[in-house]
Design a protein around this motif. Structure first.
Motif, PDB file in Angstrom:
ATOM      1  N   TYR A 126       1.035   6.439   5.826  1.00 40.13           N
ATOM      2  CA  TYR A 126       2.213   5.786   5.796  1.00 40.13           C
ATOM      3  C   TYR A 126       2.167   4.455   4.936  1.00 40.13           C
ATOM      4  O   TYR A 126       1.033   3.990   4.688  1.00 40.13           O
ATOM      5  CB  TYR A 126       2.829   5.345   7.019  1.00 40.13           C
ATOM      6  N   SER A 127       3.003   4.273   4.235  1.00 41.08           N
ATOM      7  CA  SER A 127       2.911   2.980   3.353  1.00 41.08           C
ATOM      8  C   SER A 127       3.192   1.692   4.162  1.00 41.08           C
ATOM      9  O   SER A 127       3.892   1.693   5.097  1.00 41.08           O
ATOM     10  CB  SER A 127       4.230   3.174   2.192  1.00 41.08           C
ATOM     11  N   HIS A 179      -2.711   6.474   0.919  1.00 44.66           N
ATOM     12  CA  HIS A 179      -3.787   5.915   0.331  1.00 44.66           C
ATOM     13  C   HIS A 179      -5.173   6.068   0.947  1.00 44.66           C
ATOM     14  O   HIS A 179      -5.224   5.927   2.248  1.00 44.66           O
ATOM     15  CB  HIS A 179      -3.506   4.307   0.106  1.00 44.66           C
ATOM     16  N   MET A 229      -5.353  -1.968   8.856  1.00 44.78           N
ATOM     17  CA  MET A 229      -4.719  -1.093   8.021  1.00 44.78           C
ATOM     18  C   MET A 229      -4.721   0.473   8.715  1.00 44.78           C
ATOM     19  O   MET A 229      -3.629   1.226   8.246  1.00 44.78           O
ATOM     20  CB  MET A 229      -5.943  -0.929   6.768  1.00 44.78           C
ATOM     21  N   TRP A 230      -5.729   0.670   9.407  1.00 44.64           N
ATOM     22  CA  TRP A 230      -5.501   2.091  10.248  1.00 44.64           C
ATOM     23  C   TRP A 230      -4.311   2.057  11.121  1.00 44.64           C
ATOM     24  O   TRP A 230      -3.454   3.157  10.806  1.00 44.64           O
ATOM     25  CB  TRP A 230      -6.640   2.574  10.790  1.00 44.64           C
ATOM     26  N   ASP A 249      -7.816   7.726   5.889  1.00 45.44           N
ATOM     27  CA  ASP A 249      -6.491   7.796   5.162  1.00 45.44           C
ATOM     28  C   ASP A 249      -5.603   7.162   5.623  1.00 45.44           C
ATOM     29  O   ASP A 249      -5.502   7.030   7.284  1.00 45.44           O
ATOM     30  CB  ASP A 249      -6.063   9.469   4.861  1.00 45.44           C
ATOM     31  N   ALA A 250      -4.264   6.706   4.952  1.00 46.80           N
ATOM     32  CA  ALA A 250      -3.072   6.009   5.619  1.00 46.80           C
ATOM     33  C   ALA A 250      -1.990   6.741   4.902  1.00 46.80           C
ATOM     34  O   ALA A 250      -1.495   6.448   3.616  1.00 46.80           O
ATOM     35  CB  ALA A 250      -3.132   4.576   5.161  1.00 46.80           C
ATOM     36  N   ILE A 254       0.853  -1.137  -0.029  1.00 43.08           N
ATOM     37  CA  ILE A 254      -0.034  -0.079  -0.150  1.00 43.08           C
ATOM     38  C   ILE A 254       0.868   1.055   0.198  1.00 43.08           C
ATOM     39  O   ILE A 254       1.601   1.329   0.893  1.00 43.08           O
ATOM     40  CB  ILE A 254      -0.761   0.084   1.186  1.00 43.08           C
ATOM     41  N   GLY A 272      -1.333   2.265   8.830  1.00 43.97           N
ATOM     42  CA  GLY A 272      -1.061   3.517   7.896  1.00 43.97           C
ATOM     43  C   GLY A 272      -0.977   4.810   8.695  1.00 43.97           C
ATOM     44  O   GLY A 272      -0.748   5.772   8.192  1.00 43.97           O
ATOM     45  N   ASN A 273      -0.895   4.724   9.939  1.00 47.34           N
ATOM     46  CA  ASN A 273      -1.106   5.968  10.647  1.00 47.34           C
ATOM     47  C   ASN A 273      -0.090   5.986  12.035  1.00 47.34           C
ATOM     48  O   ASN A 273      -0.154   7.226  12.541  1.00 47.34           O
ATOM     49  CB  ASN A 273      -2.579   6.129  11.378  1.00 47.34           C
ATOM     50  N   ASN A 297       5.006  -1.658   8.160  1.00 43.24           N
ATOM     51  CA  ASN A 297       4.924  -0.284   7.543  1.00 43.24           C
ATOM     52  C   ASN A 297       6.353   0.357   7.432  1.00 43.24           C
ATOM     53  O   ASN A 297       7.176  -0.455   8.038  1.00 43.24           O
ATOM     54  CB  ASN A 297       4.116   0.606   8.523  1.00 43.24           C
ATOM     55  N   ARG A 333       1.981   5.366   0.261  1.00 43.53           N
ATOM     56  CA  ARG A 333       1.803   6.488   0.974  1.00 43.53           C
ATOM     57  C   ARG A 333       0.383   7.195   0.597  1.00 43.53           C
ATOM     58  O   ARG A 333       0.248   7.333  -0.437  1.00 43.53           O
ATOM     59  CB  ARG A 333       2.857   7.551   1.228  1.00 43.53           C
TER      60      ARG A 333
END
Length: 328
Positions: A52-53, A37, A106-107, A49-50, A33, A110-111, A71, A35
């Motif tokens: 971070y990759s 996304h 995912m959160w 939103d995320a 995923i 990504g965060n 991540n 950055r």
């Protein structure tokens, strides 16, 4: 249904590994995923939103859903079943980040940049009863989260709220809750890798039947309780290694003790849980490794700049031709 553990090399590199044990065919594969996304949430139209990759096991189900990964800052996490004890809120909360259970991982990836940051931000999220795509049920989950410092936590949503618990043994399985598993370890303090000494009973000296007697009594079944004890023992006593490649190899051997072959664990409805894959998340590289049931070849996907800056998620189909270190 699923076992996870952390591991550290002698050089200080950190790993999180897991088995994915499930009856329904998930067909997961490596997904990176990028950055920034945006995920379309299952709770409301806002999604999340995320920044971070991250890279892990996922599938595109009208939007990507991932169930483990690492991540760009080395935070790694895995979602495991928590049947009978997972408790979520019935309604979204205004002003909160409203997440379905299958969105939480995912959160997180990504965060947040660390387990400490996650602890500080848990008050921002509200986990809501919302069905997962493909399964069409509200999935009962808890999560293991670790970072490059080695700090490891368990996140469990129960009826009295979210529990964010430090995990000193670096292992998690399924129901019961983590605190119960920790108390249960007191029943196995006699386990050791060295033989137990001879015992004297009256005039008789009783000797063990060869090496390995120190592990007598270690449970060997596939319940979450037994897998937890067995994995704590393996993690504690497996010989330390230096390199990342050696760590993946060591983790693969440790997870052999809890891998479930097809047919040996049948549920009440007749379906068979089995280990669909094993995953190894390298927090220092960072990189993701996957080892599917049908082909024990290990495939590696490193989180490169190109993947982190891509316009869209990048998906890799597993095949019998892939090799260790195939995707750099």
């Amino acid at each position: 249904m699923c076992t996870s553990l952390t591991y550290q090399t002698t050089m200080g590199d950190q790993f999180l590994a897991r088995t994915m044990d499930f009856g329904f065919e998930l067909e997961g594969r490596p997904v990176a995923i990028p950055r920034d996304h945006h995920f379309t949430g299952a709770v409301n139209d806002d999604g999340f939103d995320a920044p971070y990759s991250f890279v892990g096991t996922g599938r595109n189900l009208n939007g990507y859903v991932l169930i483990d990964g690492v991540n760009e800052y080395g935070v790694s996490a895995a979602a495991l079943y928590f049947a009978g004890q997972a408790h979520y809120n019935d309604q979204p909360t205004e002003g909160a980040i409203n997440l379905a259970p299958h969105d939480v991982l995912m959160w997180v990836l990504g965060n947040v940049k660390s387990t400490a940051e996650l602890g500080e931000r848990l008050s921002e999220i509200n986990i809501v009863n919302a069905a997962a795509p493909l399964l069409n049920i509200v999935v009962p989950l808890h999560w293991i989260i670790s970072d490059r410092s080695g700090a490891t936590y368990v996140l469990e949503p129960e009826e009295d709220g979210l529990h964010y618990l430090k995990n000193p043994v670096g292992v998690m399985t399924n129901t019961p809750d983590f605190e119960w598993h920790m108390k249960n370890l007191s029943n196995y303090v006699a386990l050791q890798p060295t033989p137990h000494p001879d015992r004297q009973y009256g005039d008789t000296t009783v000797k063990a039947f060869g090496p390995g007697s120190g592990a007598l009594g270690m449970p060997g079944d596939y319940t979450s309780v037994s897998r937890f004890v067995r994995t704590v023992y393996m993690r504690q006593n497996t010989t330390a290694v230096d390199t990342d490649a050696e760590a993946v190899n060591a983790l693969s051997h440790m997870l052999n003790s809890v891998e479930i072959p097809k047919g040996v664990k049948i549920k009440a409805d007749g379906s068979a849980d089995y280990t669909q894959y094993r995953a190894y998340m390298s927090m220092d590289e960072p990189a993701f490794y996957i080892q599917p049931y049908g082909d024990q070849t290990i495939t590696r996907v490193a989180l490169t700049d190109d993947l982190m800056k891509a316009d869209h998620p990048t998906e890799y189909a597993l095949s019998e031709t892939q090799q260790f270190n195939a995707v750099n």
